[in-house]
Enzyme design. Structure first.
Site, PDB file in Angstrom:
ATOM      1  N   ARG A 115       4.498 -20.587  14.127  1.00  0.00           N
ATOM      2  CA  ARG A 115       5.515 -20.966  13.012  1.00  0.00           C
ATOM      3  C   ARG A 115       6.896 -21.215  14.055  1.00  0.00           C
ATOM      4  O   ARG A 115       7.150 -20.508  15.023  1.00  0.00           O
ATOM      5  CB  ARG A 115       5.799 -20.092  11.930  1.00  0.00           C
ATOM      6  N   LYS A 180       3.216  -7.084  14.494  1.00  0.00           N
ATOM      7  CA  LYS A 180       2.312  -8.427  14.030  1.00  0.00           C
ATOM      8  C   LYS A 180       0.844  -8.098  14.361  1.00  0.00           C
ATOM      9  O   LYS A 180       0.660  -7.931  15.676  1.00  0.00           O
ATOM     10  CB  LYS A 180       3.128  -9.656  14.357  1.00  0.00           C
ATOM     11  N   ARG A 313      14.345 -10.517   9.195  1.00  0.00           N
ATOM     12  CA  ARG A 313      14.355  -9.419  10.065  1.00  0.00           C
ATOM     13  C   ARG A 313      15.139  -8.402   9.185  1.00  0.00           C
ATOM     14  O   ARG A 313      15.844  -8.424   8.293  1.00  0.00           O
ATOM     15  CB  ARG A 313      15.778  -9.824  11.159  1.00  0.00           C
TER      16      ARG A 313
HETATM   17  C1  BTN Z   1       2.742 -17.595  13.316  1.00  0.00           C
HETATM   18  O1  BTN Z   1       3.666 -18.141  14.207  1.00  0.00           O
HETATM   19  O2  BTN Z   1       3.048 -16.221  12.827  1.00  0.00           O
HETATM   20  C2  BTN Z   1       1.498 -18.477  12.953  1.00  0.00           C
HETATM   21  C3  BTN Z   1       0.429 -18.381  14.025  1.00  0.00           C
HETATM   22  C4  BTN Z   1      -0.615 -19.107  13.730  1.00  0.00           C
HETATM   23  C5  BTN Z   1      -1.792 -19.135  14.851  1.00  0.00           C
HETATM   24  C6  BTN Z   1      -2.910 -19.712  14.679  1.00  0.00           C
HETATM   25  S1  BTN Z   1      -4.171 -19.506  15.466  1.00  0.00           S
HETATM   26  C7  BTN Z   1      -5.139 -20.415  14.770  1.00  0.00           C
HETATM   27  C8  BTN Z   1      -4.446 -21.760  14.495  1.00  0.00           C
HETATM   28  N1  BTN Z   1      -4.330 -22.723  15.478  1.00  0.00           N
HETATM   29  C9  BTN Z   1      -2.919 -22.913  15.901  1.00  0.00           C
HETATM   30  O3  BTN Z   1      -2.472 -23.608  16.812  1.00  0.00           O
HETATM   31  N2  BTN Z   1      -2.187 -22.072  15.138  1.00  0.00           N
HETATM   32  C10 BTN Z   1      -2.858 -21.143  14.137  1.00  0.00           C
END
Ligand code: BTN
Length: 318
Positions: A115, A180, A313
């Protein structure tokens, strides 16, 4: 190179000669490929004179047959050894006209997306990188709260597999304590008010035990439960939970899930800062509304916030 890895994945010794015969290459070419495996995929290979080569740890690779034998995940599954991002591949597949629903998985991502423009660290065969594509026809109601619903499904899959302290952080992080363990990135193409496709990208830290690359507090299923996990089993359980919660959301909207979501929200009632770019709003978390937006008490007044670029946060005094 990955064919060589598949020969070695059982964790037993294989002689250079036998590997060379199986691959139709010389023993020195086998040696070179092994050097690449170690350098590129971060795997460690034992080399013992007279016995051959052995992976330091057996590898459980993703396996479409095993996932469909699980019988719970109804979606067709496309597995890649290595890809830029499963979300990017899912979007390309939509463009090519691949019929949804379907699921894209990869052993590793070279450009995993998180994100707010962050990168998602995606080492080979350690974690789960998964994107589910849905076709949505019901207008905005079918999108409202969707990312929270995905978070709830992921959290339940982890709890069912033994990560009993997994909980939620608005909008869609899965945490254990303040660390996380899974993240969710939704991407949408088409007209959300009419017909669109949505990519539900889910990253779960499964067997990862160390990395210098993640710039926030993190944990993994393995670190929490002190055992390795079979990612194929996780895919089966995650698929089943996603289907269960997506069905409920489709039939009744986010309101059907709102109370359950709040029950698992780790930051309910906590003093937080909401970060929106360079702006910061301090308040106390009251919960989520019927669309999945955050309800925050700011200076004694309830305010509602939503949007993919927002993040929370904990405040020091929380
Ligand atoms: C975040 O930042 O919390 C979201 C992370 C999401 C990661 C997943 S891994 C599978 C899918 N492909 C990606 O490139 N991102 C999501």
């Amino acid at each position: 190179m990955l064919t060589l890895l598949k020969l070695l994945k059982d964790g037993r010794f294989h002689s250079g000669q036998a590997l060379g015969v199986a691959l139709g290459i010389s023993r020195s070419a086998v040696w070179k490929q092994l050097q690449h495996l170690e350098a590129e995929l971060g795997l460690s290979v034992h080399k013992v004179r007279g016995r051959g080569y052995q992976l330091a740890k057996p590898l459980l690779l993703l396996d479409a047959a095993e996932i469909s034998a699980g019988g719970l995940c109804e979606w067709p599954v496309h597995i890649f050894d290595s890809i830029d991002s499963t979300n990017a591949e899912a979007l390309r597949s939509i463009e090519r006209g691949v019929e949804a629903p379907f699921m894209v998985l990869a052993e590793r991502q070279i450009a995993g997306r998180g994100r707010r423009g962050r990168k998602w660290v995606s080492p080979f065969a350690d974690n789960l990188y998964c994107s589910v594509v849905l076709r949505i026809e019901g207008g905005m109601r079918q999108i409202e709260g969707l990312s929270l619903v995905v978070g709830l499904a992921v959290m339940h899959a982890l709890r069912d597999m033994g990560v009993s302290k997994a909980g939620l952080k608005w909008p869609n992080d899965v945490l254990v304590g303040e660390k996380k363990i899974a993240g969710i990135l939704l991407e949408l193409v088409g007209d959300p008010a009419d017909v669109c496709h949505v990519v539900l990208g889910v990253g779960v830290n499964v067997n990862m035990q160390s990395t210098d690359e993640v710039d926030q507090q993190w944990t993994s299923m393995c670190l929490e439960a002190r055992r390795d996990f079979d990612r194929n089993e996780l895919v089966v359980r995650l698929g089943a939970k996603l289907q269960q919660y997506l069905r409920l959301h489709h039939a009744s909207g986010f309101t059907a899930i709102q109370l359950e979501w709040e029950q698992y929200h780790l930051w309910q009632g906590r003093a937080v800062s909401l970060i929106a770019g360079v702006n910061q709003i301090d308040g106390v978390v009251m919960g989520v509304d019927r669309q999945g937006a955050l309800r925050l008490k700011v200076d004694g007044v309830e305010k509602i916030f939503s949007g993919g670029e927002l993040s929370l946060r904990l405040r020091d005094d929380s």
